[in-house]
Design an enzyme around this catalytic site. Structure first.
Site, PDB file in Angstrom:
ATOM      1  N   HIS A 150      37.901  24.138   0.301  1.00 39.59           N
ATOM      2  CA  HIS A 150      39.116  24.601  -0.063  1.00 39.59           C
ATOM      3  C   HIS A 150      39.980  24.760  -1.333  1.00 39.59           C
ATOM      4  O   HIS A 150      40.668  24.898  -1.393  1.00 39.59           O
ATOM      5  CB  HIS A 150      39.679  23.915   1.463  1.00 39.59           C
ATOM      6  CG  HIS A 150      41.093  23.592   1.026  1.00 39.59           C
ATOM      7  ND1 HIS A 150      41.439  24.031   1.924  1.00 39.59           N
ATOM      8  CD2 HIS A 150      41.617  22.245   0.677  1.00 39.59           C
ATOM      9  CE1 HIS A 150      42.983  23.854   1.900  1.00 39.59           C
ATOM     10  NE2 HIS A 150      42.935  22.836   1.510  1.00 39.59           N
ATOM     11  N   ASP A 154      54.465  33.543  20.322  1.00 43.02           N
ATOM     12  CA  ASP A 154      55.008  31.660  20.334  1.00 43.02           C
ATOM     13  C   ASP A 154      54.200  31.324  20.103  1.00 43.02           C
ATOM     14  O   ASP A 154      52.706  30.530  20.947  1.00 43.02           O
ATOM     15  CB  ASP A 154      55.422  31.063  21.962  1.00 43.02           C
ATOM     16  CG  ASP A 154      56.734  30.097  22.061  1.00 43.02           C
ATOM     17  OD1 ASP A 154      56.542  29.234  21.252  1.00 43.02           O
ATOM     18  OD2 ASP A 154      57.370  30.431  23.319  1.00 43.02           O
ATOM     19  N   LYS A 172      42.752  21.377  15.043  1.00 44.29           N
ATOM     20  CA  LYS A 172      43.474  21.450  13.901  1.00 44.29           C
ATOM     21  C   LYS A 172      42.980  22.648  13.245  1.00 44.29           C
ATOM     22  O   LYS A 172      43.991  23.646  12.723  1.00 44.29           O
ATOM     23  CB  LYS A 172      44.286  20.136  12.656  1.00 44.29           C
ATOM     24  CG  LYS A 172      45.408  20.630  11.607  1.00 44.29           C
ATOM     25  CD  LYS A 172      44.441  21.470   9.945  1.00 44.29           C
ATOM     26  CE  LYS A 172      45.516  21.349   9.615  1.00 44.29           C
ATOM     27  NZ  LYS A 172      45.470  22.211   8.599  1.00 44.29           N
ATOM     28  N   GLU A 204      49.146  27.989   4.589  1.00 47.21           N
ATOM     29  CA  GLU A 204      47.232  27.583   3.884  1.00 47.21           C
ATOM     30  C   GLU A 204      46.606  27.788   3.063  1.00 47.21           C
ATOM     31  O   GLU A 204      46.025  29.017   3.799  1.00 47.21           O
ATOM     32  CB  GLU A 204      47.108  26.346   5.199  1.00 47.21           C
ATOM     33  CG  GLU A 204      46.320  26.008   4.628  1.00 47.21           C
ATOM     34  CD  GLU A 204      45.613  24.260   5.486  1.00 47.21           C
ATOM     35  OE1 GLU A 204      45.515  24.919   6.865  1.00 47.21           O
ATOM     36  OE2 GLU A 204      44.971  23.446   5.632  1.00 47.21           O
TER      37      GLU A 204
END
Ligand SMILES: CC(C)(COP(=O)([O-])OP(=O)([O-])OC[C@H]1O[C@@H](n2cnc3c(N)ncnc32)[C@H](O)[C@@H]1OP(=O)([O-])[O-])[C@@H](O)C(=O)NCCC(=O)NCCSC(=O)C[C@@](C)(O)CC(=O)[O-]
Ligand SMILES: NC(=O)C1=CN([C@@H]2O[C@H](COP(=O)(O)OP(=O)(O)OC[C@H]3O[C@@H](n4cnc5c(N)ncnc54)[C@H](OP(=O)(O)O)[C@@H]3O)[C@@H](O)[C@H]2O)C=CC1
Length: 430
Positions: free
Chosen positions: A384, A286, A270, A87
């Site tokens: 962004h 992990d 998030k 991202e």
């Protein structure tokens, strides 16, 4: 082979074939052209033999960029942080947040230690309270069984620490749940504690008269919490056209929104996981274990809320803090095997899993700062989308120098869209 056979997903012994043989079968099944097959067959900087042994049924690898977060000062130490993410703007956001608190000392971290929990489920116990006490009475025996499972871990200063027994109400009646608390030191510890739980379960059944079923670690690793905090002065966070105080108050209000509303908290967290997962992945740890743990921890009070806290200090500065379960290791899983993970750990320079966990918490906090600052000021799209514009230019077919040229035009016009990029590319190419 008939076309029907080619379209069957029932492929016995697929796992026994080589990656190339599997790829040929997949290519026939999916009708892949030569270029796609050649692309998948190129395993980049991961040895095909290693890839074929890390997971099952391997046909290729998926390369994700590794970016370096700069400006991070953690517990007085300047660090460069490798982040693996697909991202755009995630790495830039961490650099940006760290830059704004660098001069006042950066991040301060701590942890609750490296304790993992393994659960043993006991059902059909006629006297669950009696069973609980019977298990607790056997603490020394339990310790001996657990420590015998992993003498190396014990030699390294880890091993069994405690046993706890809970009685929970379930749809199937009361269950007696034994928690083994184990210090797994520099390992994430899943395999170590699972082995202990499996070894101990028959004894628990024998002592209590119940039946044991599940014997597995809990990913809600709340005995392995990593914490970070940092302070940003109003002077450092002032944004174009906005005083630092207004930015600070906007960030605090954004946090209060997340703390009160699970719809917002999911997005807020998030954003935090943008940073956390990227470092977890870059170090071969992990990602699912960490994500499950963090989200469960965010809901620990019976309400899904924020993983961070934002407040105003008595001096009027912005104070951010984070506390998250962080079961990461430097040993085990892919951490030692994957050459990119090893290289990334070298860049980080961490020598204990505990330090790695604390660094990751600091990255999560930095990530959250930048997202909230952008949201509370110009909006997320400006920064962004400016970086995402390059992806859009490439989606439109731009290559080489065209990428930056098209992206610049998209940002200048404020329309970061593929159709606009395609039109611009047409213009450039004449
Ligand atoms: C994008 C920025 C950083 C621009 O920020 P800016 O202030 O326009 O950038 P700048 O050009 O003034 O540069 C400031 C510093 O940012 C860094 N920086 C600046 N550009 C780069 C770059 N290309 N590559 C690497 N680092 C960069 C770099 O440290 C630089 O300092 P310098 O090096 O110049 O001394 C800012 O707008 C920002 O932090 N935005 C937040 C972006 C973000 O959070 N992205 C995550 C994806 S969105 C999402 O998934 C989560 C979300 C938002 O939904 C979570 C939520 O809702 O809470
Ligand atoms: N729900 C989940 O999250 C689950 C996750 N997993 C997977 O388990 C893997 C991680 O398991 P993990 O137990 O960490 O890995 P490993 O079992 O591969 O490695 C841990 C072992 O390494 C040895 N060791 C050597 N040096 C050290 C040290 N300094 N500190 C601690 N241990 C050391 C220990 O003993 P010894 O040499 O005696 O073995 C220890 O038991 C990951 O791949 C994860 O994806 C698996 C099941 C479930």
């Amino acid at each position: 082979m008939t076309s029907n056979q080619l379209k069957s997903s029932r492929i016995s012994g697929f796992h026994k074939k080589s990656p190339q043989e599997r790829l040929d079968l997949v290519a026939a099944f999916a009708g892949l052209d030569e270029a796609t097959v050649a692309h998948l067959a190129n395993m980049g900087n991961l040895d095909p033999h290693l890839a074929d042994h890390l997971i099952e049924n391997v046909v290729g690898t998926m390369n994700i960029p590794v970016g370096i977060a700069t400006n991070m000062r953690i517990d007085g130490e300047d660090m460069l942080i490798p982040m693996a993410t697909e991202e755009s703007s995630v790495v830039a956001a961490v650099c940006n947040a760290a830059r704004q608190c660098y001069d006042v000392g950066g991040f301060v971290t701590s942890s609750s230690g490296t304790l993992m929990i393994a659960q043993i489920q006991l059902v059909d116990s006629p006297d669950p309270h009696n069973a609980r006490i019977k298990i607790l009475e056997r603490r020394d025996e339990i310790k001996a069984v657990c420590d015998e499972c992993d003498p190396i871990l014990v030699k390294l200063g880890g091993g069994f620490r405690d046993v706890e027994v809970r009685i929970i109400d379930t749809l199937g009646g009361p269950m007696v749940i034994t928690h083994l608390i184990v210090d797994t030191r520099d390992a994430m510890g899943a395999n170590a504690v699972n082995t202990m739980a499996e070894k101990l379960a028959p004894s628990i059944a024998a002592w209590t008269g119940g039946r044991t079923y599940l014997r597995i670690l809990s990913n809600l690793a709340d005995r392995r919490l990593a914490r970070a905090r940092a302070t940003w002065t109003c002077e450092a966070i002032a944004a174009s056209g906005m005083a630092g105080e207004a930015v600070r108050d906007g960030i605090v209000s954004a946090y209060q929104f997340a703390a009160a509303d699970p719809y917002r908290a999911a997005t807020h967290n998030k954003g935090i996981m943008n940073g956390i997962t990227a470092v977890v992945l870059a170090t071969g740890n992990d990602t699912r274990a960490i994500e499950a743990g963090c989200h469960a921890y965010a809901a620990k009070d019976g309400h899904y809320g924020s993983l961070t806290r934002w407040e105003v200090t008595p001096e009027g500065h912005l104070a951010g803090s984070i506390e998250v379960p962080m079961a990461v290791g430097l040993i085990g899983g892919a951490t030692k095997l994957h050459p990119t993970a090893r290289a990334n750990l070298k860049i980080l320079g961490v020598t204990t899993a505990d330090r790695l966990a604390r660094v990751i918490a600091a990255v999560g906090l930095a990530q959250n700062f930048s997202a909230l600052k952008a949201l509370a000021t110009t909006g997320i799209q400006k920064g962004h989308m400016a970086l995402h514009a390059q992806n859009i230019a490439m989606m439109a077919g731009a290559v080489g120098e065209e990428i930056d040229r098209v992206a610049r035009v998209l940002v200048e016009r404020g329309t970061v869209r593929v159709d606009v990029a395609e039109a611009e590319l047409k213009l450039i190419r004449g």
